[in-house]
Motif scaffolding. Sequence first.
Motif, PDB file in Angstrom:
ATOM      1  N   GLN A  63      -8.304 -43.988  17.616  1.00  0.00           N
ATOM      2  CA  GLN A  63      -6.984 -43.379  17.690  1.00  0.00           C
ATOM      3  C   GLN A  63      -6.771 -42.786  19.069  1.00  0.00           C
ATOM      4  OE1 GLN A  63      -6.002 -40.560  14.669  1.00  0.00           O
ATOM      5  NE2 GLN A  63      -6.929 -41.751  13.023  1.00  0.00           N
TER       6      GLN A  63
ATOM      7  N   MET B   7      -9.628 -34.495   4.067  1.00  0.00           N
ATOM      8  CA  MET B   7      -8.748 -34.029   5.135  1.00  0.00           C
ATOM      9  C   MET B   7      -7.301 -33.988   4.660  1.00  0.00           C
ATOM     10  SD  MET B   7      -8.730 -35.268   9.107  1.00  0.00           S
ATOM     11  CE  MET B   7      -8.584 -36.986   8.677  1.00  0.00           C
ATOM     12  N   GLU B   8      -6.784 -35.130   4.207  1.00  0.00           N
ATOM     13  CA  GLU B   8      -5.399 -35.200   3.755  1.00  0.00           C
ATOM     14  C   GLU B   8      -5.280 -36.317   2.731  1.00  0.00           C
ATOM     15  OE1 GLU B   8      -2.547 -35.815   6.937  1.00  0.00           O
ATOM     16  OE2 GLU B   8      -3.450 -34.204   8.105  1.00  0.00           O
TER      17      GLU B   8
ATOM     18  N   ILE C 130     -13.917 -29.019   4.118  1.00  0.00           N
ATOM     19  CA  ILE C 130     -14.563 -28.385   5.261  1.00  0.00           C
ATOM     20  C   ILE C 130     -14.585 -26.867   5.067  1.00  0.00           C
ATOM     21  CG2 ILE C 130     -14.506 -28.122   7.783  1.00  0.00           C
ATOM     22  CD1 ILE C 130     -12.849 -30.808   7.773  1.00  0.00           C
TER      23      ILE C 130
ATOM     24  N   THR D  62     -13.665 -40.448  16.606  1.00  0.00           N
ATOM     25  CA  THR D  62     -12.305 -40.130  17.054  1.00  0.00           C
ATOM     26  C   THR D  62     -12.298 -39.716  18.531  1.00  0.00           C
ATOM     27  OG1 THR D  62     -12.594 -37.900  16.225  1.00  0.00           O
ATOM     28  CG2 THR D  62     -11.536 -39.454  14.754  1.00  0.00           C
TER      29      THR D  62
ATOM     30  N   GLU E 103     -10.765 -23.887   9.833  1.00  0.00           N
ATOM     31  CA  GLU E 103     -11.945 -24.634   9.367  1.00  0.00           C
ATOM     32  C   GLU E 103     -13.015 -24.658  10.452  1.00  0.00           C
ATOM     33  OE1 GLU E 103     -10.395 -28.575   8.680  1.00  0.00           O
ATOM     34  OE2 GLU E 103      -9.906 -28.110   6.591  1.00  0.00           O
ATOM     35  N   LYS E 104     -14.230 -24.892  10.027  1.00  0.00           N
ATOM     36  CA  LYS E 104     -15.296 -25.214  10.968  1.00  0.00           C
ATOM     37  C   LYS E 104     -14.884 -26.497  11.686  1.00  0.00           C
ATOM     38  CE  LYS E 104     -19.598 -24.906  12.541  1.00  0.00           C
ATOM     39  NZ  LYS E 104     -19.996 -23.715  13.320  1.00  0.00           N
TER      40      LYS E 104
ATOM     41  N   LYS F  94      -5.351 -24.862  11.959  1.00  0.00           N
ATOM     42  CA  LYS F  94      -4.425 -25.949  11.613  1.00  0.00           C
ATOM     43  C   LYS F  94      -3.162 -25.414  10.951  1.00  0.00           C
ATOM     44  CE  LYS F  94      -7.925 -29.529  10.759  1.00  0.00           C
ATOM     45  NZ  LYS F  94      -8.480 -30.475   9.791  1.00  0.00           N
TER      46      LYS F  94
ATOM     47  N   ILE G  50     -15.523 -29.983  13.122  1.00  0.00           N
ATOM     48  CA  ILE G  50     -16.512 -31.061  12.988  1.00  0.00           C
ATOM     49  C   ILE G  50     -16.540 -31.821  14.316  1.00  0.00           C
ATOM     50  CG2 ILE G  50     -17.235 -33.085  11.641  1.00  0.00           C
ATOM     51  CD1 ILE G  50     -17.049 -30.618   9.872  1.00  0.00           C
TER      52      ILE G  50
ATOM     53  N   HIS H 163      -3.686 -39.090  18.025  1.00  0.00           N
ATOM     54  CA  HIS H 163      -3.379 -39.175  16.587  1.00  0.00           C
ATOM     55  C   HIS H 163      -2.579 -40.416  16.209  1.00  0.00           C
ATOM     56  CE1 HIS H 163      -5.216 -35.303  16.426  1.00  0.00           C
ATOM     57  NE2 HIS H 163      -4.376 -34.856  17.324  1.00  0.00           N
TER      58      HIS H 163
ATOM     59  N   MET I 215      -2.244 -27.652  15.951  1.00  0.00           N
ATOM     60  CA  MET I 215      -3.685 -27.662  15.698  1.00  0.00           C
ATOM     61  C   MET I 215      -4.402 -27.205  16.962  1.00  0.00           C
ATOM     62  SD  MET I 215      -5.518 -31.007  14.074  1.00  0.00           S
ATOM     63  CE  MET I 215      -6.353 -31.622  15.499  1.00  0.00           C
TER      64      MET I 215
ATOM     65  N   ILE J  34     -11.443 -24.677  14.061  1.00  0.00           N
ATOM     66  CA  ILE J  34     -10.155 -25.308  14.337  1.00  0.00           C
ATOM     67  C   ILE J  34      -9.094 -24.620  13.482  1.00  0.00           C
ATOM     68  CG2 ILE J  34     -10.555 -27.189  12.661  1.00  0.00           C
ATOM     69  CD1 ILE J  34      -9.063 -29.063  14.658  1.00  0.00           C
TER      70      ILE J  34
ATOM     71  N   LEU K 184     -12.930 -36.831   6.862  1.00  0.00           N
ATOM     72  CA  LEU K 184     -13.687 -36.787   8.107  1.00  0.00           C
ATOM     73  C   LEU K 184     -15.141 -36.970   7.713  1.00  0.00           C
ATOM     74  CD1 LEU K 184     -12.235 -33.812  10.209  1.00  0.00           C
ATOM     75  CD2 LEU K 184     -11.898 -36.263  10.549  1.00  0.00           C
TER      76      LEU K 184
END
Length: 450
Positions: free
Chosen positions: A232, A287-288, A131, A436, A200-201, A158, A203, A235, A168, A156, A277
């Motif tokens: 979710q 993302m992770e 992102i 989400t 980050e931007k 983080k 989303i 989270h 976050m 955002i 994402l």
Amino acid sequence: MFNKILIANRGEIALRIIRTCREMGIKTVAVYSKADADSLHVRFADEAVCIGPAVSSESYLKIPNIIAAAEITNSDAIHPGYGFLSENAKFSKICQENGIKFIGALPEQIEGMGDKSSAKKTMIDAGVPTIPGSAGLLKSQEDALKVAKQIGYPVIMKATAGGGGKGMRMCTNDEEVTTAWGSARKEALAAFGNDGMYMEKFIVEPRHIEIQIAGDQQGKVCHLSERDCSVQRRHQKLVEETPSPFMTKELRKKMGDAAIKAGKAVRYEGVGTVEFLVDKDRNFYFMEMNTRIQVEHTITEEVINYDLIKEQIKIAAGIPISGKNYEPIGHAIQCRINAEDPLNDFRPSPGKITEYHEPGGHGIRIDTHVYAGYVIPPFYDSMIAKLITVAQTREEAITKMERALGEYIIEGVKTTIPFHQQLMKQPKFRDGKITTKFLEEWDFKKDLTA
Ligand code: MV4
């Protein structure tokens, strides 16, 4: 191959690992806290060692006790399951130093992926889409405002040590960035002892789609297709499915390639998950990366017909993987059955299960450690079972899930079964229009009490 594996976990995942070990002819050692003396993992393992009192920090997280248990039982490997010590670089290292094979990622891989900002840098260098945002950590509040201006609101912020939403903040203007710079850093420092932040931007209404990968000690990496985990709440994943209703053959190829690149970039050994994402135009962003077996590995097993725990053990023993990528056959859905009250903010509902009856029949899988008379201790997470359905189509898997939920009897504690029953009826869910944001927008309390 290993002679004996110690399972440094409890509950359904401990049982899940014991089962595969038994099929592979590997002996097992369970460890347990005083609160888990009556647990099935203790009964089903070949040996069991009590490692401390109920509280996790003194038992399932107590590294010296677990290493001691491995030494006295002569275990040659430790499987950490998920949660607890599964992504603890120090534990992975200590196992290594004691000549015990840690069935999970290497210390440097856990460390590299645990710091989100440096993980992102690794992925940028490897050519995995990420992102747009700050180049590394934000240096100051002024820097944060400057980056926000460059990428444009919403943004955002983080925590680099984060995950699970802690530290976050979504920001839509300069004032919110200024406030977040203070509050998010404070929250991150308290939670992780690290207040590094990146930006980050933001989303809007993304889907959470993750790719299962496997890598061997010879450097081969393959993907085992995706899981959609967009349903979710705060989270916490509640429902997972595969294939994703949003997936296309083309997108799977692109995301699969990106996930393999991600795995190769860190010379990943074992099974892992690359989380992305995905926006409404099917742009996807890293993302992770999770360096453990995940709760939702079950649905992947069902659509590719592959025992992921067996694969983990084989890879840890140095056996090469085939290296071919897998396409899902059919459709699998998992509902997490938690001992929680969905009408009271999903408050944990520990206690004795007075009556218990499981659904059965074609296409049903239940991974659980509970039984009639079992007392759910208040010390650990509240997931008590995973109910999985498998069918040829998504529609059939949903229908089967509705049928199975209706058959499931768990009395004595509140569970998330009624929540899942309502969810399965939701037109948006049935249409696969899940992001989400879905649970925030659905007034499920109204449907639950109707
Ligand atoms: C985002 C995002 C939107 N834009 N990043 C939430 C947990 C953390 N691992 C990353 N998360 C998000 N990152 C950008 N640039 C939205 C979320 C997010 C989310 C992500 C996956 C699943 C559920 C979520 C719920 C709220 C926010």
